[in-house]
Design an enzyme around this catalytic site. Sequence first.
Site, PDB file in Angstrom:
ATOM      1  CE1 TYR A 102     -11.136 -14.176  58.087  1.00  0.00           C
ATOM      2  CE2 TYR A 102     -13.481 -13.689  57.874  1.00  0.00           C
ATOM      3  CZ  TYR A 102     -12.403 -14.498  57.600  1.00  0.00           C
ATOM      4  OH  TYR A 102     -12.570 -15.644  56.857  1.00  0.00           O
ATOM      5  CG  HIS A 162      -8.153 -22.925  57.110  1.00  0.00           C
ATOM      6  ND1 HIS A 162      -7.544 -22.146  56.139  1.00  0.00           N
ATOM      7  CD2 HIS A 162      -9.269 -22.235  57.482  1.00  0.00           C
ATOM      8  CE1 HIS A 162      -8.251 -21.041  55.951  1.00  0.00           C
ATOM      9  NE2 HIS A 162      -9.317 -21.077  56.756  1.00  0.00           N
ATOM     10  CG  ASP A 215     -14.901 -13.461  51.254  1.00  0.00           C
ATOM     11  OD1 ASP A 215     -15.155 -13.888  52.389  1.00  0.00           O
ATOM     12  OD2 ASP A 215     -13.906 -13.829  50.585  1.00  0.00           O
TER      13      ASP A 215
END
Length: 299
Positions: free
Chosen positions: A146, A131, A223
């Site tokens: 991101y 990952h 997040d």
Amino acid sequence: MICTFIPPHMSKKVAETDKSFSSGIKVDTTLRAARESAVAAVGPIRVYHASNRTAIPGSLIQDDGDEAAQRVRGHSHLMQQLFGIDEFPDGVVHYGRGYANAFFNGSYLVFGEGDGEIFGDFTRALDITAHEMGHAIVSLGPKLMYSGESGALNEHLADVFGVTVQQWSRNDQKDWRIGEEILVDSVSAVRNMLNPGTAYDNAVLGKDPQPGHMDQYRKIRADNGGVHINSGIPNRAFALLCEITQEPSWGRPLAMWRRAMEDLGPRSTFRQLALATWTHSGGLNPAVREAWAGVGISI
């Protein structure tokens, strides 16, 4: 950009139950990315020992006496075989004290030892190493931002690299869990690609918040806009494709997704990935359409 494996909502929930738990909620913003000249260790990846500190990389491990380093090197060999990767970022093990996470910081794949109560050593999971390597591959390819939907795609693609190499190494097409080896209860996982929202459900971890359909897409600020949460939607599309076709994830589906990555850019959306997989689907066209429709995306 710091791409962590354990999502912040998971670490925060654990910290609510165990006040002594803090590792993984924050990553040291003073991380050094400067490389040190050193002789390459055996294998496709060099591994450093951080000595339970947060200054990286630490000292190069040049022998076979460190089990964590051995595991990371072994994982890199498997990834090299399946993905055809020749160059790897350097690895760092024994990062921090009780640090319960793994991350890619743009230069290094970094692994904590876990707190020993909820999380074990992060080098134990092949899918976690793959990952984080997936984030490195994305950073060299589509360079997905991101944040928001593009960030969730970043997480999704990293999960695809993680689950495919794990299923291939075990010759198991049916296990869609990710990160189960590092959760010491031997029941939970960090994510479930086929059935998002079912990876864990207990008093310590809370309930898995991942959606598996665009109807449940979470528009949140935390997040980085929910990158670890909303990635469940494309994750399910990939898993559904494999279930529908009965193709092994590491075969045509992985090849399709890797070609589709080349069509993406920094701000790409779920639908743009869906269209790219359709473009590169070959004989799997009807199944690709059905898989994406199953998560609420029409192509």
